[in-house]
Design an enzyme around this catalytic site. Structure first.
Site, PDB file in Angstrom:
ATOM      1  N   TYR A 172      -5.566  -8.304   8.093  1.00 40.84           N
ATOM      2  CA  TYR A 172      -4.014  -7.886   7.087  1.00 40.84           C
ATOM      3  C   TYR A 172      -3.458  -8.364   7.637  1.00 40.84           C
ATOM      4  O   TYR A 172      -1.645  -9.475   7.273  1.00 40.84           O
ATOM      5  CB  TYR A 172      -4.436  -6.275   6.377  1.00 40.84           C
ATOM      6  CG  TYR A 172      -3.004  -6.432   4.717  1.00 40.84           C
ATOM      7  CD1 TYR A 172      -3.286  -6.681   4.377  1.00 40.84           C
ATOM      8  CD2 TYR A 172      -1.746  -6.047   6.375  1.00 40.84           C
ATOM      9  CE1 TYR A 172      -2.539  -6.776   2.925  1.00 40.84           C
ATOM     10  CE2 TYR A 172      -1.006  -6.047   4.800  1.00 40.84           C
ATOM     11  CZ  TYR A 172      -1.244  -6.114   3.296  1.00 40.84           C
ATOM     12  OH  TYR A 172      -0.101  -6.184   2.125  1.00 40.84           O
ATOM     13  N   THR A 207       1.888   2.054  -4.810  1.00 37.41           N
ATOM     14  CA  THR A 207       1.220   0.350  -6.316  1.00 37.41           C
ATOM     15  C   THR A 207      -0.132   1.614  -6.011  1.00 37.41           C
ATOM     16  O   THR A 207      -0.915   1.608  -6.022  1.00 37.41           O
ATOM     17  CB  THR A 207       1.286  -0.668  -5.247  1.00 37.41           C
ATOM     18  OG1 THR A 207       0.644  -0.806  -4.228  1.00 37.41           O
ATOM     19  CG2 THR A 207       2.290  -1.628  -4.915  1.00 37.41           C
TER      20      THR A 207
END
Length: 264
Positions: A172, A207
């Site tokens: 990531y 989120t």
């Protein structure tokens, strides 16, 4: 229209990727509230259709940014319908829930995480395919439609992970660092054709992706000295600033929006 923020997006044609949830959805809603006609794109058809229905002038597009041909088709469709694209906000991205679980397990057991040696090729490629390859596909398509008109603004959504490079999350971090460098390089090229490219790099943000983060890992991000998790709406405001007329002198910027956890 949002009365607190006079619109300079009135009449603009905008495309937002990752618009089915999180930061992308918040951006789509804010652009629409300030006058833009918004093409909301996401890999999740049901989610993006629901968001598009909320918008005064919204259109849903099913789009996997990892598929180069489909990205080109989506941009071509916008131009076919309106002759131009004024604003692009690229918020599509993925994380790795399994790697997060491994990190959380290590935190609970009070031992160092061991992820890299366990990380499979497919897990690596999935993150790179969406976060880095997808950013390239979207930036390339944007320049193909914006550069001939010598006009347009592009905002990519990166991550503070590119800077703090969290232990046990190499794919990531690498994908976001690559996306930052890619965006900055493209920005230097694009400005000669009247197209501005900038990046917002959020820290921890509430989120759907964050909701899937294990509790132990979320606690690891907590720090009483700084702001809590940002909201998607707060990050959307940064994206709209970068896309707007107030940021005309920003080219290739990476704005770190992490609530004071660190600076670079």
């Amino acid at each position: 229209m949002d009365e607190e923020h006079p619109s300079h997006f009135e009449g603009r044609i905008a495309l937002v990727t990752g618009a089915g949830s999180g930061i992308g959805a918040a951006v789509a809603r804010r652009l629409a509230a300030r006058g833009a006609e918004v093409f909301a794109a996401d890999v999740d058809a049901a989610a993006v259709e629901a968001v598009a229905k909320e918008l005064p002038k919204g259109h849903a597009m099913v789009l996997d940014v990892a598929e180069a041909a489909r990205v080109d088709q989506a941009f071509d469709e916008v131009v076919r319908r309106h002759g131009r694209l004024d604003v692009l906000v690229h918020a599509a991205g993925v994380d790795d829930p399994e790697a997060k679980e491994w990190i959380a397990e290590a935190l609970v057991a009070d031992r160092p995480p061991q992820v890299t040696a366990r990380l499979g090729d497919e897990a690596w490629r999935r993150v790179m395919r969406v976060n880095l390859d997808g950013t390239f596909h979207v930036l390339r398509a944007a320049l193909r439609v914006m550069a001939p008109r010598r006009s347009g603004t592009v905002v990519t959504v990166g991550s503070s992970s590119a800077f703090d490079t969290q232990t046990g999350y190499p794919h990531y971090a690498a994908s976001k660092a690559g996306a930052h460098a890619l965006s900055q390089s493209v920005a230097k090229e694009a400005i000669a054709f009247g197209v501005r490219v900038n990046t917002v790099a959020p820290g921890p943000t509430e989120t759907g992706m964050a909701a899937r983060t294990p509790a132990a890992l979320r606690q690891g991000f907590a720090d009483p000295r700084v702001r809590p998790y940002a909201t998607a709406e707060e990050i959307a405001e940064v994206a709209l600033f970068l896309a707007g007329e107030g940021a005309v002198n920003l080219v290739g910027a990476v704005l770190l929006a992490n609530g004071g956890r660190f600076t670079v």
